[in-house]
Enzyme design. Structure first.
Site, PDB file in Angstrom:
ATOM      1  N   HIS A   1      -2.790   0.970  11.849  1.00 19.02           N
ATOM      2  CA  HIS A   1      -2.444  -0.432  11.573  1.00 19.02           C
ATOM      3  C   HIS A   1      -0.953  -0.605  11.334  1.00 19.02           C
ATOM      4  O   HIS A   1      -0.255   0.350  11.020  1.00 19.02           O
ATOM      5  CB  HIS A   1      -3.218  -0.942  10.353  1.00 19.02           C
TER       6      HIS A   1
ATOM      7  N   ASP B   1       0.838  -1.192   0.000  1.00 16.18           N
ATOM      8  CA  ASP B   1       0.000   0.000   0.000  1.00 16.18           C
ATOM      9  C   ASP B   1       0.881   1.253   0.000  1.00 16.18           C
ATOM     10  O   ASP B   1       0.669   2.187   0.786  1.00 16.18           O
ATOM     11  CB  ASP B   1      -0.940  -0.017   1.227  1.00 16.18           C
TER      12      ASP B   1
ATOM     13  N   ARG C   1       1.740  13.353  10.026  1.00 14.62           N
ATOM     14  CA  ARG C   1       0.445  13.094   9.395  1.00 14.62           C
ATOM     15  C   ARG C   1      -0.164  11.852  10.042  1.00 14.62           C
ATOM     16  O   ARG C   1       0.360  10.749   9.893  1.00 14.62           O
ATOM     17  CB  ARG C   1       0.644  12.872   7.894  1.00 14.62           C
TER      18      ARG C   1
ATOM     19  N   GLU D   1      -5.562  13.151   8.946  1.00 10.77           N
ATOM     20  CA  GLU D   1      -5.947  12.652   7.627  1.00 10.77           C
ATOM     21  C   GLU D   1      -7.320  12.012   7.794  1.00 10.77           C
ATOM     22  O   GLU D   1      -7.463  10.801   7.919  1.00 10.77           O
ATOM     23  CB  GLU D   1      -4.931  11.638   7.097  1.00 10.77           C
TER      24      GLU D   1
ATOM     25  N   ASP E   1      -2.247   9.137   9.917  1.00  6.99           N
ATOM     26  CA  ASP E   1      -2.894   8.443   8.813  1.00  6.99           C
ATOM     27  C   ASP E   1      -4.170   7.723   9.287  1.00  6.99           C
ATOM     28  O   ASP E   1      -4.158   7.063  10.327  1.00  6.99           O
ATOM     29  CB  ASP E   1      -1.880   7.416   8.259  1.00  6.99           C
TER      30      ASP E   1
HETATM   31  C1  GLC Z   1      -4.487   6.698   4.117  1.00 11.40           C
HETATM   32  C2  GLC Z   1      -3.488   6.814   2.986  1.00 11.40           C
HETATM   33  C3  GLC Z   1      -3.786   5.764   1.959  1.00 11.40           C
HETATM   34  C4  GLC Z   1      -3.716   4.401   2.617  1.00 11.40           C
HETATM   35  C5  GLC Z   1      -4.613   4.326   3.846  1.00 11.40           C
HETATM   36  C6  GLC Z   1      -4.311   3.115   4.672  1.00 11.40           C
HETATM   37  O1  GLC Z   1      -5.769   6.980   3.695  1.00 11.40           O
HETATM   38  O2  GLC Z   1      -3.538   8.099   2.436  1.00 11.40           O
HETATM   39  O3  GLC Z   1      -2.903   5.843   0.875  1.00 11.40           O
HETATM   40  O4  GLC Z   1      -4.125   3.429   1.695  1.00 11.40           O
HETATM   41  O5  GLC Z   1      -4.417   5.433   4.694  1.00 11.40           O
HETATM   42  O6  GLC Z   1      -3.088   3.268   5.339  1.00 11.40           O
END
Ligand code: GLC
Length: 646
Positions: free
Chosen positions: A181, A138, A279, A323, A281
């Site tokens: 995670h 990812d 950030r 985010e 996430d």
């Molecule tokens: C956030 C990231 C994305 C990722 C997700 C899971 O939304 O911007 O790219 O897939 O988290 O970590």
């Protein structure tokens, strides 16, 4: 009054004392300022009668983490406290990039510091650079470590040298803290797989489907096509584990306070690399509860605020970005509400503005944007937005259904229209994007594609149609003009400054083929950059020059500092979006025409806003006063004006 204000006050007092800062005293002072909030938050998540010892363990951990913070960064923290909110300044202009896709590795990135300087960028969001599983990861959001740099990017020393160099150039840095995670190869996951129940309890693990099935009744799916469901069976462990994102991303169990304490350590290991903005996430997902969608839960807010209150004790100069790509009314909550007001994240993505901009392009009309943005409650002081038109992710169409209805549109049909507009299903649409994670069960889908392709440049170049090329360029400039002038930090996605088109090579990469977000993660095209000064009329050069010019203007005018001052006007012409920025008695009005024909504004209306029409006012973008035609101000298709009274 929020905690940051208290810390600033205390810092100003201690500065008056002579001699080098006494760090231990500083720590004690900061801890006593935050401790009652920390205690309340901790025990509202974790039962006091059971977790008293764990609370003291947290306090000891904070002291240890403070000791470990490098002295140079401790000094910087003090400096930041005394200098006011650097992140609200008009001088901030950001760029987001993948280190390897930009210029090979960390050392390659260092070589490009002058590229950023020349363009006016002083804030970088580097996509994940720590170790991750080989194969699918990812884009590094499946972390094997929170601080070990993946060898494909270089070494820790390379990174520390880079951050030092960047700091010398007054460049700010942002990295991701993947707080929800870890990868399934992270050391805790490995121990869990080996049968260690302590670590199995760091994740949501179940020996049968009973609880997972209960959860599934209300949990939505994030990646319904490539990773349907929210649980994955792990054969080694013989258990089901919660995986809301991909099967290899295991959700952390914050109901276990040990997880919070350890993650606090991981957060600091990242901050100590010299990062200014962290950030957070996918933070909307941090707390899971049966019978709910497990997003934006009050406990998630408490947890985030707890992270922030602890971070403030150790490193008050480091700030948090939320985010949270969620509904407009929910995003604002990540700045903190009620007793947490101003005590959660300092910065949040303005995902509402982003999604509404794309809506305005497709409908050629700014009404939904006007309605939605004026209804959102204003954010607390000491906070700011990241304004962006594109990032590395898909574009979600997070519009408020009630507002869509108030336009006279049916929300479902409207969503289908926007999806069709951007994914090649309407013959007349110049947009060239892809459908992401379409869910036939509910008609939900998101959009991927580069900004330039979504705004019609790819189609226009294919058709070799000068007119449409010019329109696409005008749209790209106008959209960036909004993020550069709206209150907050503009974040330009690397490649957009030269109008980079979709990159279809992901289809040939087995690790990327199932995730078409990679269509918008191109390699930076240095050949194009090399031609910018020669081929001045190329779309790339025009876009680059225009954006650079706007950045320069932004930095020259203090009205662009974010003082929570954006005033959006109910414009009589629905195709034109109008807002004002102010600082003291200085004002700038930004007018953007979303239609593909010329639209006009009546002089009387402009005067009512305070705009001295005609010669008495200039457009900062051209440096010229504007012409009135029959007492009306015309705006060409996709034209933008930054008006200031002379
Ligand atoms: C956030 C990231 C994305 C990722 C997700 C899971 O939304 O911007 O790219 O897939 O988290 O970590």
């Amino acid at each position: 009054m929020n905690q940051a204000e208290l810390h600033r006050y205390l810092a100003s007092k201690s500065l008056k004392k002579k001699g080098a800062p006494q760090y231990k005293t500083l720590f004690d002072q900061r801890l006593s300022t935050n401790i009652s909030l920390i205690k309340t938050q901790f025990f509202s998540l974790y039962q006091e009668s059971k977790h008293e010892t764990t609370f003291f363990k947290l306090l000891d951990k904070l002291e240890l983490l403070f000791k470990e913070r490098p002295t140079a960064l401790k000094k910087q923290d003090i400096d930041r406290l005394t200098k006011g909110n650097w992140y609200q300044s008009e001088k901030m202009v950001g760029m987001q990039l993948y280190v390897d896709r930009f210029n090979t590795d960390i050392n390659g990135l260092k070589e490009k510091l002058s590229y950023f300087e020349d363009f006016g960028i002083n804030f970088l969001h580097l996509m994940p650079i720590t170790t991750r599983p080989s194969g699918e990861s990812d884009g590094g959001y499946a972390v094997n470590s929170y601080h070990e740099i993946d060898s494909k990017y270089g070494t820790k020393e390379d990174f520390l040298t880079f951050t030092k160099e960047a700091r010398k150039k007054d460049m700010f840095l942002m990295l991701d803290f993947v707080v929800n995670h870890t990868s399934d190869e992270f050391e805790w996951a490995n121990k869990a797989k080996a049968g260690n129940t302590k670590y199995q309890d760091y994740y949501y693990t179940y020996s049968n489907r009973h609880i997972p099935d209960e959860f599934e009744k209300s949990l939505p799916e994030i990646f319904p096509q490539s990773a349907p469901g929210n649980f994955t069976y792990n054969e080694e462990m013989e258990k089901w584990v919660m995986t809301c994102f991909n099967t290899y991303q295991w959700d952390l169990n914050y109901k276990n306070p040990e997880v919070f304490i350890e993650m606090m350590g991981n957060l600091m290991s990242l901050a100590n690399l010299g990062v200014d903005v962290i950030r957070f996430d996918a933070l909307a997902f941090l707390w899971k509860k049966l019978g709910t969608i497990s997003q934006n839960l009050p406990e998630a807010h408490t947890l985030i605020s707890l992270f922030r209150m602890c971070l403030q004790v150790i490193a008050p100069g480091v700030i948090l970005l939320a985010e949270a790509i969620v509904a407009p009314r929910n995003i604002i909550k990540y700045f903190g509400e009620n007793m947490f007001e101003g005590n959660e994240c300092e910065v949040a993505y303005n995902a509402s503005l982003m999604a509404l901009l794309w809506n305005s392009i497709a409908t050629k009309n700014a009404s939904l944007m006007l309605k939605s943005l004026t209804e959102i409650p204003s954010k607390p002081n000491d906070t700011t937005w990241i304004n962006y038109i594109r990032c590395h992710d898909d574009i979600g169409l997070g519009y408020d259904d009630d507002f869509v209805r108030s336009m006279g549109w049916d929300p479902h049909a409207h969503k289908q229209f926007i999806l069709s507009y951007y994914t090649g299903k309407l013959e007349w649409s110049p947009a060239k994007g892809l459908m992401f994670m379409y869910n036939p069960k509910n008609g939900d889908g998101r959009i991927t594609g580069s900004a330039a392709s979504l705004l019609g440049l790819e189609t226009a170049l294919e058709q070799k149609n000068k007119n449409i090329i010019d329109y696409a360029i005008a749209k790209i400039i106008m959209m960036h003009g909004i993020i550069l002038s709206y209150g907050g930090i503009p974040m330009i996605y690397a490649g957009d400054e030269i109008g980079t088109l979709n990159d279809y090579t992901y289809e040939q990469n087995e690790d990327h083929v199932n995730d078409n977000r990679w269509v918008n993660r191109p390699m930076q095209n240095w050949n194009v950059v090399a031609t910018l000064s020669k081929a001045k009329d190329s779309p790339s050069a025009i876009i680059h020059q225009s954006l650079k010019k706007m950045i320069g203007i932004r930095k020259e005018h203090t009205v662009f500092e974010d003082l929570n001052d954006v005033k959006i006007y109910g414009c009589p012409n629905p195709h034109i979006f109008v807002y004002q920025r102010s600082n003291g008695n200085k004002n700038i009005w930004i007018l953007s025409n979303f239609n593909e024909i010329t639209e006009t504004l009546d002089i009387g209306w402009l005067l009512s806003l305070g705009i001295h029409a005609g010669e008495n006012s200039i457009d900062l973008l051209t440096g010229e006063s504007f012409e009135l035609i029959h007492n009306e101000l015309p705006l060409k298709p996709f034209q933008q004006l930054w008006l200031m009274n002379n």
